[in-house]
Design an enzyme around this catalytic site. Sequence first.
Site, PDB file in Angstrom:
ATOM      1  N   GLY A   1      -6.215  19.358  14.344  1.00 43.54           N
ATOM      2  CA  GLY A   1      -5.443  19.351  13.231  1.00 43.54           C
ATOM      3  C   GLY A   1      -4.268  20.402  13.396  1.00 43.54           C
ATOM      4  O   GLY A   1      -4.200  21.471  13.936  1.00 43.54           O
ATOM      5  N   CYS A   2      -3.180  19.928  12.427  1.00 40.75           N
ATOM      6  CA  CYS A   2      -1.824  20.987  12.501  1.00 40.75           C
ATOM      7  C   CYS A   2      -2.010  22.367  12.091  1.00 40.75           C
ATOM      8  O   CYS A   2      -2.126  23.537  12.577  1.00 40.75           O
ATOM      9  CB  CYS A   2      -0.854  20.165  11.923  1.00 40.75           C
ATOM     10  SG  CYS A   2      -1.151  19.772  10.222  1.00 40.75           S
ATOM     11  N   TYR A   3      -2.915  22.444  10.718  1.00 37.46           N
ATOM     12  CA  TYR A   3      -3.332  23.638  10.385  1.00 37.46           C
ATOM     13  C   TYR A   3      -4.196  24.430  11.032  1.00 37.46           C
ATOM     14  O   TYR A   3      -3.929  25.595  11.435  1.00 37.46           O
ATOM     15  CB  TYR A   3      -3.959  23.316   8.772  1.00 37.46           C
ATOM     16  CG  TYR A   3      -3.040  23.008   7.793  1.00 37.46           C
ATOM     17  CD1 TYR A   3      -1.904  23.907   7.184  1.00 37.46           C
ATOM     18  CD2 TYR A   3      -3.121  21.694   7.000  1.00 37.46           C
ATOM     19  CE1 TYR A   3      -1.180  23.682   6.195  1.00 37.46           C
ATOM     20  CE2 TYR A   3      -2.301  21.554   5.677  1.00 37.46           C
ATOM     21  CZ  TYR A   3      -1.118  22.614   5.506  1.00 37.46           C
ATOM     22  OH  TYR A   3      -0.316  22.328   4.416  1.00 37.46           O
TER      23      TYR A   3
ATOM     24  N   SER B   1      -2.550  26.230  13.986  1.00 39.80           N
ATOM     25  CA  SER B   1      -2.049  27.507  13.712  1.00 39.80           C
ATOM     26  C   SER B   1      -3.097  28.683  13.462  1.00 39.80           C
ATOM     27  O   SER B   1      -2.922  29.693  13.778  1.00 39.80           O
ATOM     28  CB  SER B   1      -1.012  27.378  12.713  1.00 39.80           C
ATOM     29  OG  SER B   1      -1.543  26.923  11.406  1.00 39.80           O
TER      30      SER B   1
END
Lengths: 338, 338, 338, 338
Positions: free
Chosen positions: D149-151, D154
């Site tokens: 996932g994007c979160y 990061s």
Amino acid sequence: MARRAALVGASGYTGVEALRLLSRHPDIDLTALCAGRMAGRPLAEVAPAFTGVAAPPLEPFDPKAVAAAADFAFLALPHGTAQDAAADLLAEGVRVIDLSADHRFDDPAAYAAIYGEHRRPGSLAETVYGLPEHNRGRIAKSRLVGCPGCYPTSVILAASPAVRAGWAVGDVIADCKSGVSGAGRNPGAGTHYPETADGLHAYKTLAHRHAPEMSRNLGGARVHFVPHLVPIVRGILSTVYLRLDTPRTLDAARALYAEAYDDEPFVHVLPAGAHPDPRHVRGTNRCHIGLFVDGDLLVVQAAIDNLGKGAAGQAVQCFNLMAGLPETTGLEHTALFP
Amino acid sequence: MARRAALVGASGYTGVEALRLLSRHPDIDLTALCAGRMAGRPLAEVAPAFTGVAAPPLEPFDPKAVAAAADFAFLALPHGTAQDAAADLLAEGVRVIDLSADHRFDDPAAYAAIYGEHRRPGSLAETVYGLPEHNRGRIAKSRLVGCPGCYPTSVILAASPAVRAGWAVGDVIADCKSGVSGAGRNPGAGTHYPETADGLHAYKTLAHRHAPEMSRNLGGARVHFVPHLVPIVRGILSTVYLRLDTPRTLDAARALYAEAYDDEPFVHVLPAGAHPDPRHVRGTNRCHIGLFVDGDLLVVQAAIDNLGKGAAGQAVQCFNLMAGLPETTGLEHTALFP
Amino acid sequence: MARRAALVGASGYTGVEALRLLSRHPDIDLTALCAGRMAGRPLAEVAPAFTGVAAPPLEPFDPKAVAAAADFAFLALPHGTAQDAAADLLAEGVRVIDLSADHRFDDPAAYAAIYGEHRRPGSLAETVYGLPEHNRGRIAKSRLVGCPGCYPTSVILAASPAVRAGWAVGDVIADCKSGVSGAGRNPGAGTHYPETADGLHAYKTLAHRHAPEMSRNLGGARVHFVPHLVPIVRGILSTVYLRLDTPRTLDAARALYAEAYDDEPFVHVLPAGAHPDPRHVRGTNRCHIGLFVDGDLLVVQAAIDNLGKGAAGQAVQCFNLMAGLPETTGLEHTALFP
Amino acid sequence: MARRAALVGASGYTGVEALRLLSRHPDIDLTALCAGRMAGRPLAEVAPAFTGVAAPPLEPFDPKAVAAAADFAFLALPHGTAQDAAADLLAEGVRVIDLSADHRFDDPAAYAAIYGEHRRPGSLAETVYGLPEHNRGRIAKSRLVGCPGCYPTSVILAASPAVRAGWAVGDVIADCKSGVSGAGRNPGAGTHYPETADGLHAYKTLAHRHAPEMSRNLGGARVHFVPHLVPIVRGILSTVYLRLDTPRTLDAARALYAEAYDDEPFVHVLPAGAHPDPRHVRGTNRCHIGLFVDGDLLVVQAAIDNLGKGAAGQAVQCFNLMAGLPETTGLEHTALFP
């Protein structure tokens, strides 16, 4: 009977916002408007929103002239330059509400550690920290109020009920997101539209000078403060992380904050599950608070307008107390939507 | 003595803006608040900016109940649905200010050509076009006012002094730029943030249904209307191109517009060389106008808030006239800056 | 075999965009990178997007050093300062693509009327206006190309088919909307985020110095040019109003523009009814065009990236012609979506 | 020799971004493009940025047809619908890179706890978590990759060096700020421009389903995750707070992260004092990291593009590994500036 008030510093963002509030305040007679470089210029050039609106002329600042015209003075001057203005006005018998950072500490050493030596330390002996939710009584009697910084206002309102109740243990983490108007009206690379829009970043991580002000007003708690610049014009959203002494329920947390704020006219604890957004308090003196708990971690989100409750609105709220007026006078309006 | 007023349709953008103005109007007692799907819901859910603000409950619309509670009704309903509400309220003796498109034409054929058959054509016989700068006297006496569209308000205010003076010959070109709130509160692909921010485009070029309304209120002039969607929340900037009968000077144009607007409380012709920006009239009922001339071409720029002078502000201005109040009552505030 | 190229002026917006394109161009060997005040600084400080990306060091400009390293030089210098650089590089045998305004006119008098006396008028004798869609053959053979301004590129591409066909009569009205990067990298009050976001306005109405450049490249037609600043970072949307000799159909207009642009690799006429948006050409060398007709009024909308087809992209397109490469080399990419 | 690849799901934001990257990848022959409702429509309607760009037609998804055309398939489908597509393609011998949430856990129970029962649990036995910085070797050999996932991307990149070194003790606080494209292409009230611009807020505080994915890839550490929606189109900035076992210096922290990332082509630790901003990695596969220390608190800021390194870029990076290509192929470009 309207109180006679002067606004000193009418061209920066806090100044124009103060002007907007003062010129519409039902119990204020705005008798003097002072500016530096902009003195003599038409107000509509300084703030086109005032085109066609009656206001006193922009004049250079002169303490005696202000004292002749007004009983109260709002200072919306750059940090460091309000010191002399405040002391000179106090000497003339004018009561002063300072929006700058110059009178937020009553201890010269604490002030000096952050901003350098104070030139008029005598003022600090009588300054009162202008957060009505904490200092209502002292503000009412004061001659000099130092209005809190925008970041500290939001973080202190978010954290203090838990801190004061002894729930919060250990450090406070304050991850704050501010609109760009917080950087003031002077243009620079960091506020240039093409490099500010559609991006965001932290700045002065763990090194911003508002942290000691937060700590001092949160019982000395260590505050890790990380401010972020987000592409909105006005508003601060502070997400505050507090480690609790023991796991607590959301209901308990909501009860604690209700006790602290249910009688406050400007601080609103949102319904369970709701998230505050500064767009809903923009242009107002309101603070919206959201509460979230996971075991021994309490997350408090507080939204204010950095130029409203974080500056000019709060100054008017203090003035109302000083003048013996209902605290909400001239501040009842709501934010534009959308 | 305060006038009793109802707001019908309180959940769309024009409705919430009307609510914001009415709830702070010193001579209005807001006695009823009606909504459709949102009836029964807390107001703060509909508009979080109203958290903690006192207001009547959101109730379903019932003409008799409104008539019992109020002498004036503001209708902020979707186009097409205000027809029945207006007619039913008129029958009950309530004076109506309609913010929708339903009563902007007093001619059923003209209405039908754009919007289709009007279900209650009887209302059209008495509707007055709610542009106070043109129809002040008739509005004051009316029972039903149809407030102008947001685009027409800006274009008509920009063009009419030149048109009425007989200066303008030939077609009018109206290149208008609107904020996204003009598209209403229902989300769609065309207003989805990721595809709206950092871009702009025209839409319905030469085919938008506001053009005939402009034409009708500009002496029948042919209007080429090109609306653009720009990434701002509120505001319209209309750049209007008028071919003059003969080359004119800027001074002459400024004199013509000064004559038209110097006594108007909400229309401000900016100093020579200044350019209007809708951000400076946001949240207000004001209109800022800039004038530019090159030989026989007159360029007029007019900035308004599409939800203010373009909708709810104008409605309140009309109400003030109808109620015999000073025209600026409740509308004196200025825009936030910045 | 890669061509050796230098980039002179790598810290402004057009310079960084040129750097981005040149450093990824498959047939360019970027051998020198020159900057003024930023010489000696790490590139990632000038443009953080280049963190970790290999590039030549930023060095002060020296014509002989550039000539030793490169056969082509791209000049992304401030207007007025490219004159000497160009002339000195030409003297050293370097072929020059100038992105500034210094070589957009081959006539010293025409140049002087707008920008003041040209210091190196000899260059003007051989400069070619760098609009490949008009001057493809001459650009290929030139030693010096003056790339068009961003506004003129969009307006000329929009208007020229109708003008060249003799359809357009009378004046051209160009209502243009530009992103803020068009104002350059130096911060100022007019590009300060808090006063630029959520607003828009025209500037230099009928008085912008790009108008004569448009006129000169549109057969001398009088151009009424009104530029607007809109809150987007990159992009121009030009809405051009052309009066036709006789009423025309949309089909006829589409056929005319198809003839002009069907073979152009970067100019795309959108399907009937579609409206161009600069967000869809951002970061590219493309131009999207929309056509609309109402009787004898033709409305052409053209969207480009002011830093792409309006500056650095066009410069690379010109370079490709000069170097005998396929015209699209290094420019095939599409815009981010969203 | 180019690898034949298919893209399944080309109309959502991750799909269009994947299309952008795949269509320009030098070693990919894009042989099939599949869409659901948009099948049969011109690509330029789905994504106007592709006007005039050659691409395969949009066809309905058929596993056998894809298998006949391609050896690799990228799945940019809604969560929950990629399960069947992936299993069917694997059965046909196609290697699958899934951008959805369907194959991010190799344990059916862990998956089910968050998303509900997996319909094709057999796939989970062979799925590899597609974070090349952690799983390079396994990705290269895999038949099925579940992109993070994007979160999580990061937060994991920000925290893992400290976690893996055993420095981090106790909980991880992840205060993340995401652009609005992270909410996908379907419009809704929460992404409607007028209510999204010029505001920001947290959502799903302490209750977002990406938290377990973070925890699982950070050695089981408890992660307090507070996502915020900020008014930018693309990008995530994650501010991660880690409690250290003992006070550490910034130099020590920088050395630790340098060791972790100096050889990584896409993860860049910024110079001391520099703050990452997602605008500088927009459209790229890069991650910028900033480090800050105060005693035993480590603050790590990581910026990525949610649709780049957080989705389509990472998918291409995984593909490069699977195909035996240099890991940076087709991903070398830098962000637009500004």
